[in-house]
Design a protein around this motif. Structure first.
Motif, PDB file in Angstrom:
ATOM      1  N   VAL A 228      22.224  23.435 -27.190  1.00  0.00           N
ATOM      2  CA  VAL A 228      22.512  22.508 -26.090  1.00  0.00           C
ATOM      3  C   VAL A 228      21.363  21.513 -25.919  1.00  0.00           C
ATOM      4  CG1 VAL A 228      22.822  22.318 -23.590  1.00  0.00           C
ATOM      5  CG2 VAL A 228      23.996  24.121 -24.870  1.00  0.00           C
ATOM      6  N   THR A 291      26.066  13.526 -10.526  1.00  0.00           N
ATOM      7  CA  THR A 291      26.806  14.718 -10.974  1.00  0.00           C
ATOM      8  C   THR A 291      27.150  15.637  -9.799  1.00  0.00           C
ATOM      9  OG1 THR A 291      24.697  15.827 -11.468  1.00  0.00           O
ATOM     10  CG2 THR A 291      25.802  14.696 -13.280  1.00  0.00           C
ATOM     11  N   PRO A 295      31.632  16.651  -8.912  1.00  0.00           N
ATOM     12  CA  PRO A 295      31.547  17.941  -9.622  1.00  0.00           C
ATOM     13  C   PRO A 295      32.678  18.159 -10.621  1.00  0.00           C
ATOM     14  CG  PRO A 295      32.277  18.260  -7.360  1.00  0.00           C
ATOM     15  CD  PRO A 295      31.855  16.831  -7.470  1.00  0.00           C
ATOM     16  N   SER A 296      33.735  17.375 -10.508  1.00  0.00           N
ATOM     17  CA  SER A 296      34.855  17.548 -11.439  1.00  0.00           C
ATOM     18  C   SER A 296      34.531  17.038 -12.839  1.00  0.00           C
ATOM     19  CB  SER A 296      36.091  16.818 -10.904  1.00  0.00           C
ATOM     20  OG  SER A 296      35.831  15.434 -10.746  1.00  0.00           O
ATOM     21  N   ILE A 297      33.516  16.196 -12.952  1.00  0.00           N
ATOM     22  CA  ILE A 297      33.126  15.651 -14.254  1.00  0.00           C
ATOM     23  C   ILE A 297      31.938  16.450 -14.778  1.00  0.00           C
ATOM     24  CG2 ILE A 297      32.344  13.613 -15.508  1.00  0.00           C
ATOM     25  CD1 ILE A 297      33.607  11.896 -13.378  1.00  0.00           C
ATOM     26  N   PRO A 298      32.007  16.982 -15.987  1.00  0.00           N
ATOM     27  CA  PRO A 298      30.886  17.749 -16.542  1.00  0.00           C
ATOM     28  C   PRO A 298      29.607  16.916 -16.587  1.00  0.00           C
ATOM     29  CG  PRO A 298      32.842  18.031 -17.886  1.00  0.00           C
ATOM     30  CD  PRO A 298      33.152  16.939 -16.903  1.00  0.00           C
ATOM     31  N   PRO A 299      28.459  17.497 -16.236  1.00  0.00           N
ATOM     32  CA  PRO A 299      27.196  16.753 -16.250  1.00  0.00           C
ATOM     33  C   PRO A 299      26.892  16.105 -17.600  1.00  0.00           C
ATOM     34  CG  PRO A 299      26.915  18.823 -15.107  1.00  0.00           C
ATOM     35  CD  PRO A 299      28.287  18.852 -15.704  1.00  0.00           C
ATOM     36  N   ILE A 300      27.233  16.766 -18.706  1.00  0.00           N
ATOM     37  CA  ILE A 300      26.942  16.208 -20.018  1.00  0.00           C
ATOM     38  C   ILE A 300      27.746  14.932 -20.248  1.00  0.00           C
ATOM     39  CG2 ILE A 300      28.706  17.569 -21.178  1.00  0.00           C
ATOM     40  CD1 ILE A 300      25.260  16.548 -22.579  1.00  0.00           C
ATOM     41  N   THR A 301      28.941  14.861 -19.658  1.00  0.00           N
ATOM     42  CA  THR A 301      29.761  13.655 -19.785  1.00  0.00           C
ATOM     43  C   THR A 301      29.129  12.492 -19.028  1.00  0.00           C
ATOM     44  OG1 THR A 301      31.761  15.008 -19.969  1.00  0.00           O
ATOM     45  CG2 THR A 301      32.052  12.679 -19.416  1.00  0.00           C
ATOM     46  N   TYR A 303      25.973  12.213 -18.298  1.00  0.00           N
ATOM     47  CA  TYR A 303      24.749  11.854 -19.013  1.00  0.00           C
ATOM     48  C   TYR A 303      25.072  11.022 -20.252  1.00  0.00           C
ATOM     49  CZ  TYR A 303      20.379  12.382 -21.609  1.00  0.00           C
ATOM     50  OH  TYR A 303      19.232  12.130 -22.316  1.00  0.00           O
TER      51      TYR A 303
END
Length: 351
Positions: A228, A291, A295-301, A303
């Motif tokens: 990761v 983020t 919260p519905s959107i993944p943090p990696i997305t 970023y």
């Protein structure tokens, strides 16, 4: 034009002013002084390299790069930065840069990165003590004072120090070469220095993430955590190439404008440091807020989107700068070719 002593400026050319207002090595003592100066400079350079190697060992970078798993993930994480550096290399419209100089620049950036690591750690502790929290805490403290300390740390320490270190890697060797024969060459060597810095920084981050899980006795989790981290670092790495390519361009400009070399280099490092600090500040302070708000959107997305927009914007500005130089190069080369053609025609006509 170099300033001249009034005696030299007003004396007849036939007058010998050696050791009065001019100097060149004539006597045995003069020649010894020249050799001594060169030896001191050469020794100083090797001491600097040795010190960088010692620091590299001390911060654990060498251990990270000799671990097969960490090295493999580091190489993968560096692919985007390598691709960007290769693109900058291909855009050089002048004579291609030798691979030997590029390789030396890369290695110097890898070992000189330790200077930045040491300074960042020391000054980070100072900033943390002043503002009551360590700026490297990853956003665990969101008070106004903490945010201010974090931003100032990136703006006054991380950006300037890391960009200066990367330019040192270029200035130390490649800059002195005759093959560094155009302003735009600085962009190429700057990009390679950024690649080297990103490479070793990625290795350290990946090793640390794996080491924390290994300490808890979870080797499978360690590999997952390292993977990761490698993915995140793959997104961050191209930024180093962009920042130092900007600074490298101005280092090249300084080489061919010696009378204003200092301010030109300072301008390049300032631009690179500001972009670098802005990226770090947004990624550390703003993105966690974003983020948390969605919260519905993944943090990696989130970023990933941020990296694409931010680095894409400044990458485009770098592209425009290189293209402007390339257009000017084509223009003057065409002018020279036309002038040569006219000269040949006139010679044939006069004959």
């Amino acid at each position: 034009m170099a300033q001249r002593d009034p005696v030299e400026a007003r004396a007849q050319r036939s007058r010998d002013l050696y050791d009065i207002a001019t100097w060149e090595p004539r006597s045995a003592l003069d020649r010894f002084a020249v050799r001594l100066y060169r030896a001191v400079v050469a020794t100083g350079k090797w001491v600097l390299v040795l010190l960088a190697v010692v620091f590299t060992l001390a911060i654990g970078a060498a251990g990270a790069l000799t671990n097969e798993a960490v090295l493999g993930l580091t190489v993968l994480s560096a692919v985007p930065a390598l691709a960007l550096a290769a693109y900058v290399y291909r855009t050089d419209i002048t004579s291609g840069e030798p691979l030997g100089l590029l390789a030396v620049t890369f290695v110097l950036a890898v070992i000189f990165a330790s200077f930045a690591a040491v300074v960042n750690t020391v000054l980070g502790g100072v900033v943390g003590a002043v503002f009551g929290t360590a700026p490297t805490a990853g956003g665990t403290d969101t008070t106004v004072l903490s945010v201010l300390g974090t931003v100032l740390f990136f703006l006054l320490v991380v950006g300037p120090i890391e960009e200066t270190v990367k330019m040192l890697a270029v200035r130390f060797y490649a800059y002195r070469s005759e093959r560094f024969d155009a302003v735009v060459d600085g962009t190429v060597y700057g990009a390679v220095a950024g690649l080297g810095f990103a490479f070793v920084e990625n290795a350290i981050y990946i090793q640390r993430s794996a080491g924390q899980s290994l300490a808890l006795g979870a080797p499978e989790q360690a590999l997952a955590e390292a993977g990761v981290t490698a993915a995140v670092r793959a997104l961050a790495g191209p930024g180093h190439v962009v920042y130092s390519a900007f600074a490298g361009y101005y280092l090249g400009l300084a080489k061919f404008n010696r009378e204003n070399a200092g301010p030109i280099v300072a301008k390049g490092i300032l631009i690179a440091a500001l972009i670098h600090a802005l990226y770090n500040s947004l990624a550390t302070v703003v993105l966690p807020v974003v983020t948390g708000a969605v919260p519905s959107i993944p943090p990696i997305t989130v970023y990933f989107g941020f990296v694409v927009v931010f680095q894409g914007f400044f990458g485009y500005l770098l592209y425009r700068k290189i293209k402007t130089y390339s257009a000017a190069y084509r223009d003057v080369m065409s002018d020279a070719e036309r002038a040569d053609s006219i000269g040949v025609e006139r010679t044939e006509f006069d004959g």
